[in-house]
Design a protein around this motif. Structure first.
Motif, short mmCIF file in Angstrom:
data_model
loop_
_atom_site.label_atom_id
_atom_site.label_comp_id
_atom_site.label_asym_id
_atom_site.label_seq_id
_atom_site.Cartn_x
_atom_site.Cartn_y
_atom_site.Cartn_z
N VAL A 1 7.72 6.01 10.80
CA VAL A 1 6.41 6.64 10.60
C VAL A 1 5.71 5.87 9.48
N PHE A 2 4.56 5.27 9.82
CA PHE A 2 3.77 4.50 8.88
C PHE A 2 2.37 5.10 8.75
N SER A 3 1.75 4.85 7.62
CA SER A 3 0.34 5.17 7.46
C SER A 3 -0.25 4.16 6.47
N LEU A 4 -1.54 4.11 6.44
CA LEU A 4 -2.22 3.26 5.47
C LEU A 4 -2.57 4.11 4.25
N PHE B 1 6.20 5.46 4.60
CA PHE B 1 5.74 4.11 4.33
C PHE B 1 4.22 4.05 4.34
N ARG B 2 3.65 3.37 3.34
CA ARG B 2 2.21 3.12 3.30
C ARG B 2 1.90 1.64 3.51
N PHE B 3 2.93 0.91 3.90
CA PHE B 3 2.84 -0.52 4.24
C PHE B 3 4.17 -0.87 4.89
N LYS C 1 10.38 3.21 18.50
CA LYS C 1 9.13 3.94 18.51
C LYS C 1 8.59 3.97 17.09
N LYS C 2 7.27 3.86 17.02
CA LYS C 2 6.60 3.84 15.72
C LYS C 2 5.38 4.74 15.80
N ILE C 3 5.09 5.38 14.69
CA ILE C 3 3.87 6.17 14.56
C ILE C 3 3.10 5.54 13.41
N LEU C 4 1.83 5.26 13.66
CA LEU C 4 0.96 4.67 12.63
C LEU C 4 -0.29 5.51 12.53
N LEU C 5 -0.55 6.04 11.35
CA LEU C 5 -1.75 6.80 11.09
C LEU C 5 -2.80 5.88 10.46
N VAL C 6 -3.96 5.83 11.08
CA VAL C 6 -5.07 5.04 10.53
C VAL C 6 -6.27 5.97 10.35
N ARG C 7 -7.20 5.55 9.54
CA ARG C 7 -8.39 6.33 9.23
C ARG C 7 -9.58 5.40 9.17
N ASP C 8 -10.73 5.91 9.45
CA ASP C 8 -11.96 5.13 9.35
C ASP C 8 -12.02 4.48 7.97
N ARG D 1 -14.35 3.50 6.14
CA ARG D 1 -15.38 4.07 5.26
C ARG D 1 -14.86 5.31 4.55
N ASP D 2 -14.10 6.13 5.28
CA ASP D 2 -13.50 7.31 4.67
C ASP D 2 -12.45 6.93 3.63
N VAL D 3 -11.70 5.87 3.93
CA VAL D 3 -10.68 5.39 3.00
C VAL D 3 -11.32 4.97 1.68
N VAL D 4 -12.43 4.25 1.76
CA VAL D 4 -13.11 3.79 0.54
C VAL D 4 -13.62 4.98 -0.27
N VAL D 5 -14.20 5.97 0.39
CA VAL D 5 -14.69 7.16 -0.31
C VAL D 5 -13.52 7.90 -0.96
N SER D 6 -12.43 8.05 -0.22
CA SER D 6 -11.25 8.72 -0.76
C SER D 6 -10.69 7.97 -1.96
#
Length: 145
Positions: free
Chosen positions: A32-35, A92-94, A108-115, A117-122
């Protein structure tokens, strides 16, 4: 019946990282990954609950290292913690260098991504309001470089 055990690993700086490894489940391992700033805490909490309810053991190497004060960049090859069967590897964040010898193609992998523009605001509000730079020290110098 297998029991949980501690796996101790020496980092590149000689620090000792201790990871609790539960017995494996009868499943194929998955990742399970995310940015960063993309909902990674929420995703991690969801998978923590799901894995617990389904009796799927999960390993959070990055979080364990952080809690023990280990710099993630100082982790060498941790492929000894990897098993093709039995685990959810999460938090994991990378993609970590310490799993560089593992081929993820068959998992199997799960990757969460976000717009983005929202990442920059957050990130802006996180840095401005809750994650202020320390007044001095190496982290401040590194982030201001």
């Amino acid at each position: 019946m297998e029991h949980e055990f501690n796996k101790e690993i020496i980092t590149t700086t000689g620090d000792l990282l201790s990871i609790k490894v539960p017995p494996p489940a009868d499943i194929d391992s998955f990742f399970v990954f995310s940015l960063p700033r993309s909902g990674s805490v929420m995703l991690n909490n969801i998978f923590s609950d799901v894995c617990q309810r389904l009796n799927i053991p999960s390993l959070q190497i990055d979080e364990d290292a952080f809690r023990q004060g280990i710099d993630l960049n100082k982790l060498a090859d941790l492929s000894s913690l990897y098993s093709e069967k039995g685990y959810c590897y999460r938090g994991f964040r990378f993609f970590p260098n310490y799993f560089s010898r593992i081929s993820l193609e068959k998992h199997k992998k799960i990757l969460l991504v976000r717009d983005p523009r929202d990442v920059v605001v957050s990130l802006y509000y996180s840095v401005q309001k809750s994650h202020q730079l320390p007044p001095e020290g190496g982290v401040r110098r590194y982030l201001q470089a």
